[in-house]
Design a protein around this motif. Structure first.
Motif, PDB file in Angstrom:
ATOM      1  N   PHE A 100       0.898  -1.175  -0.070  1.00  0.00           N
ATOM      2  CA  PHE A 100      -0.037  -0.024  -0.171  1.00  0.00           C
ATOM      3  C   PHE A 100       0.845   1.133  -0.148  1.00  0.00           C
ATOM      4  O   PHE A 100       0.625   2.263  -0.746  1.00  0.00           O
ATOM      5  CB  PHE A 100      -1.010  -0.097   1.315  1.00  0.00           C
ATOM      6  N   ASN A 101       1.810   1.415   0.830  1.00  0.00           N
ATOM      7  CA  ASN A 101       2.754   2.599   0.913  1.00  0.00           C
ATOM      8  C   ASN A 101       3.666   2.684  -0.404  1.00  0.00           C
ATOM      9  O   ASN A 101       3.698   3.711  -0.852  1.00  0.00           O
ATOM     10  CB  ASN A 101       3.626   2.506   2.041  1.00  0.00           C
ATOM     11  N   GLY A 102       3.972   1.570  -0.906  1.00  0.00           N
ATOM     12  CA  GLY A 102       4.840   1.640  -2.222  1.00  0.00           C
ATOM     13  C   GLY A 102       3.852   2.087  -3.377  1.00  0.00           C
ATOM     14  O   GLY A 102       4.390   3.191  -4.018  1.00  0.00           O
ATOM     15  N   LEU A 103       2.669   1.529  -3.453  1.00  0.00           N
ATOM     16  CA  LEU A 103       1.842   2.075  -4.549  1.00  0.00           C
ATOM     17  C   LEU A 103       1.524   3.604  -4.249  1.00  0.00           C
ATOM     18  O   LEU A 103       1.244   4.190  -5.252  1.00  0.00           O
ATOM     19  CB  LEU A 103       0.321   1.150  -4.451  1.00  0.00           C
ATOM     20  N   TRP A 104       1.183   4.105  -3.015  1.00  0.00           N
ATOM     21  CA  TRP A 104       0.777   5.494  -2.458  1.00  0.00           C
ATOM     22  C   TRP A 104       2.031   6.263  -3.084  1.00  0.00           C
ATOM     23  O   TRP A 104       1.787   7.399  -3.722  1.00  0.00           O
ATOM     24  CB  TRP A 104       0.716   5.565  -0.937  1.00  0.00           C
ATOM     25  N   ALA A 105       3.214   6.005  -2.897  1.00  0.00           N
ATOM     26  CA  ALA A 105       4.382   6.710  -3.261  1.00  0.00           C
ATOM     27  C   ALA A 105       4.422   6.947  -4.981  1.00  0.00           C
ATOM     28  O   ALA A 105       4.665   8.016  -5.488  1.00  0.00           O
ATOM     29  CB  ALA A 105       5.701   6.160  -2.776  1.00  0.00           C
ATOM     30  N   LEU A 106       4.077   5.704  -5.716  1.00  0.00           N
ATOM     31  CA  LEU A 106       4.229   5.676  -7.037  1.00  0.00           C
ATOM     32  C   LEU A 106       3.072   6.471  -7.612  1.00  0.00           C
ATOM     33  O   LEU A 106       3.277   7.250  -8.602  1.00  0.00           O
ATOM     34  CB  LEU A 106       4.287   4.332  -7.624  1.00  0.00           C
ATOM     35  N   ASP A 107       1.852   6.286  -6.945  1.00  0.00           N
ATOM     36  CA  ASP A 107       0.501   7.064  -7.576  1.00  0.00           C
ATOM     37  C   ASP A 107       0.893   8.576  -7.214  1.00  0.00           C
ATOM     38  O   ASP A 107       0.231   9.498  -7.925  1.00  0.00           O
ATOM     39  CB  ASP A 107      -0.597   6.504  -6.738  1.00  0.00           C
ATOM     40  N   SER A 108       1.725   8.875  -6.013  1.00  0.00           N
ATOM     41  CA  SER A 108       1.798  10.195  -5.750  1.00  0.00           C
ATOM     42  C   SER A 108       2.609  11.052  -7.025  1.00  0.00           C
ATOM     43  O   SER A 108       2.438  12.049  -7.508  1.00  0.00           O
ATOM     44  CB  SER A 108       2.578  10.557  -4.522  1.00  0.00           C
ATOM     45  N   ILE A 109       3.546  10.292  -7.441  1.00  0.00           N
ATOM     46  CA  ILE A 109       4.580  10.904  -8.344  1.00  0.00           C
ATOM     47  C   ILE A 109       3.828  10.843  -9.826  1.00  0.00           C
ATOM     48  O   ILE A 109       3.767  11.654 -10.728  1.00  0.00           O
ATOM     49  CB  ILE A 109       5.618  10.038  -8.639  1.00  0.00           C
ATOM     50  N   ALA A 110       3.107   9.889 -10.217  1.00  0.00           N
ATOM     51  CA  ALA A 110       2.284   9.647 -11.156  1.00  0.00           C
ATOM     52  C   ALA A 110       1.208  10.821 -11.365  1.00  0.00           C
ATOM     53  O   ALA A 110       1.027  11.214 -12.498  1.00  0.00           O
ATOM     54  CB  ALA A 110       1.422   8.284 -11.181  1.00  0.00           C
ATOM     55  N   LEU A 111       0.724  11.313 -10.154  1.00  0.00           N
ATOM     56  CA  LEU A 111      -0.432  12.407 -10.132  1.00  0.00           C
ATOM     57  C   LEU A 111       0.447  13.580 -10.700  1.00  0.00           C
ATOM     58  O   LEU A 111      -0.136  14.332 -11.508  1.00  0.00           O
ATOM     59  CB  LEU A 111      -0.565  12.328  -8.797  1.00  0.00           C
ATOM     60  N   LEU A 112       1.736  13.652 -10.337  1.00  0.00           N
ATOM     61  CA  LEU A 112       2.293  15.114 -10.817  1.00  0.00           C
ATOM     62  C   LEU A 112       2.775  14.917 -12.065  1.00  0.00           C
ATOM     63  O   LEU A 112       2.465  16.044 -12.866  1.00  0.00           O
ATOM     64  CB  LEU A 112       3.761  15.251  -9.979  1.00  0.00           C
ATOM     65  N   VAL A 113       3.065  13.863 -12.561  1.00  0.00           N
ATOM     66  CA  VAL A 113       3.600  13.655 -14.271  1.00  0.00           C
ATOM     67  C   VAL A 113       2.288  13.766 -15.014  1.00  0.00           C
ATOM     68  O   VAL A 113       2.509  13.841 -16.553  1.00  0.00           O
ATOM     69  CB  VAL A 113       4.357  12.595 -14.674  1.00  0.00           C
ATOM     70  N   MET A 144       8.065  10.037   1.975  1.00  0.00           N
ATOM     71  CA  MET A 144       7.675   9.507   3.144  1.00  0.00           C
ATOM     72  C   MET A 144       6.949   8.136   3.145  1.00  0.00           C
ATOM     73  O   MET A 144       7.087   7.306   3.832  1.00  0.00           O
ATOM     74  CB  MET A 144       6.703  10.515   4.158  1.00  0.00           C
ATOM     75  N   SER A 145       5.984   7.883   2.312  1.00  0.00           N
ATOM     76  CA  SER A 145       5.296   6.848   1.872  1.00  0.00           C
ATOM     77  C   SER A 145       6.378   5.607   1.461  1.00  0.00           C
ATOM     78  O   SER A 145       6.272   4.519   2.091  1.00  0.00           O
ATOM     79  CB  SER A 145       4.248   6.938   0.815  1.00  0.00           C
ATOM     80  N   GLY A 146       7.352   6.154   0.669  1.00  0.00           N
ATOM     81  CA  GLY A 146       8.373   4.908   0.350  1.00  0.00           C
ATOM     82  C   GLY A 146       9.084   4.593   1.504  1.00  0.00           C
ATOM     83  O   GLY A 146       9.640   3.626   1.725  1.00  0.00           O
ATOM     84  N   LEU A 147       9.772   5.722   2.398  1.00  0.00           N
ATOM     85  CA  LEU A 147      10.462   5.590   3.396  1.00  0.00           C
ATOM     86  C   LEU A 147       9.575   4.730   4.656  1.00  0.00           C
ATOM     87  O   LEU A 147      10.424   3.682   5.389  1.00  0.00           O
ATOM     88  CB  LEU A 147      10.757   6.501   4.005  1.00  0.00           C
ATOM     89  N   ILE A 148       8.453   4.945   4.573  1.00  0.00           N
ATOM     90  CA  ILE A 148       7.473   3.909   5.629  1.00  0.00           C
ATOM     91  C   ILE A 148       7.986   2.598   5.023  1.00  0.00           C
ATOM     92  O   ILE A 148       7.641   1.571   5.881  1.00  0.00           O
ATOM     93  CB  ILE A 148       6.135   4.429   5.689  1.00  0.00           C
ATOM     94  N   ALA A 149       7.421   2.347   3.698  1.00  0.00           N
ATOM     95  CA  ALA A 149       7.654   0.969   3.354  1.00  0.00           C
ATOM     96  C   ALA A 149       8.866   0.133   3.563  1.00  0.00           C
ATOM     97  O   ALA A 149       9.000  -0.893   3.714  1.00  0.00           O
ATOM     98  CB  ALA A 149       7.210   1.056   1.677  1.00  0.00           C
ATOM     99  N   GLU A 150       9.791   0.987   3.317  1.00  0.00           N
ATOM    100  CA  GLU A 150      11.156   0.518   3.555  1.00  0.00           C
ATOM    101  C   GLU A 150      11.550   0.147   5.027  1.00  0.00           C
ATOM    102  O   GLU A 150      12.220  -0.940   5.308  1.00  0.00           O
ATOM    103  CB  GLU A 150      12.123   1.585   3.113  1.00  0.00           C
ATOM    104  N   VAL A 151      10.946   0.990   5.841  1.00  0.00           N
ATOM    105  CA  VAL A 151      11.296   0.820   7.339  1.00  0.00           C
ATOM    106  C   VAL A 151      10.480  -0.625   7.759  1.00  0.00           C
ATOM    107  O   VAL A 151      10.932  -1.222   8.636  1.00  0.00           O
ATOM    108  CB  VAL A 151      10.678   1.818   8.031  1.00  0.00           C
ATOM    109  N   LEU A 152       9.457  -0.849   7.195  1.00  0.00           N
ATOM    110  CA  LEU A 152       8.570  -1.832   7.406  1.00  0.00           C
ATOM    111  C   LEU A 152       9.299  -3.233   6.906  1.00  0.00           C
ATOM    112  O   LEU A 152       9.309  -4.146   7.923  1.00  0.00           O
ATOM    113  CB  LEU A 152       7.127  -1.932   6.735  1.00  0.00           C
ATOM    114  N   ILE A 153       9.883  -3.161   5.815  1.00  0.00           N
ATOM    115  CA  ILE A 153      10.748  -4.061   5.152  1.00  0.00           C
ATOM    116  C   ILE A 153      11.944  -4.366   5.931  1.00  0.00           C
ATOM    117  O   ILE A 153      12.320  -5.744   6.592  1.00  0.00           O
ATOM    118  CB  ILE A 153      10.966  -4.066   3.749  1.00  0.00           C
ATOM    119  N   PHE A 154      12.373  -3.184   6.482  1.00  0.00           N
ATOM    120  CA  PHE A 154      13.606  -3.514   7.390  1.00  0.00           C
ATOM    121  C   PHE A 154      13.397  -4.130   8.585  1.00  0.00           C
ATOM    122  O   PHE A 154      14.087  -5.144   9.201  1.00  0.00           O
ATOM    123  CB  PHE A 154      14.263  -2.412   7.635  1.00  0.00           C
ATOM    124  N   GLY A 155      12.120  -3.697   9.286  1.00  0.00           N
ATOM    125  CA  GLY A 155      11.822  -4.227  10.611  1.00  0.00           C
ATOM    126  C   GLY A 155      11.312  -5.675  10.282  1.00  0.00           C
ATOM    127  O   GLY A 155      11.747  -6.412  11.358  1.00  0.00           O
TER     128      GLY A 155
END
Length: 66
Positions: free
Chosen positions: A12-25, A45-56
């Motif tokens: 969800f967080n990864g898709l949110w980050a990608l969709d946010s960028i897609a919205l701008l372009v 921030m959404s990408g970082l949250i996804a990364e922290v979840l994977i790391f944890g």
């Protein structure tokens, strides 16, 4: 938390980050400079949250992909 919940949050967080960028372009919206900055910050921030979840999840005592 179960593995399914953690991976659902990561996806969800990864898709949110990608969709946010897609919205701008896309041509759907024309945000102001401040709006563009906020959307980019949201994506980061959404990408970082996804990364922290994977790391944890990897640091936990449960196998990641099993």
């Amino acid at each position: 938390m179960s593995r399914v919940c953690v991976w659902a949050l990561v996806i969800f967080n990864g898709l949110w980050a990608l969709d946010s960028i897609a919205l701008l372009v896309s041509d759907w919206v024309q945000p102001t400079l401040l709006g563009q900055i906020l959307v980019i910050m949201n994506a980061i921030m959404s990408g970082l949250i996804a990364e922290v979840l994977i790391f944890g999840f990897r640091k936990s005592n449960r196998p990641v992909m099993a």
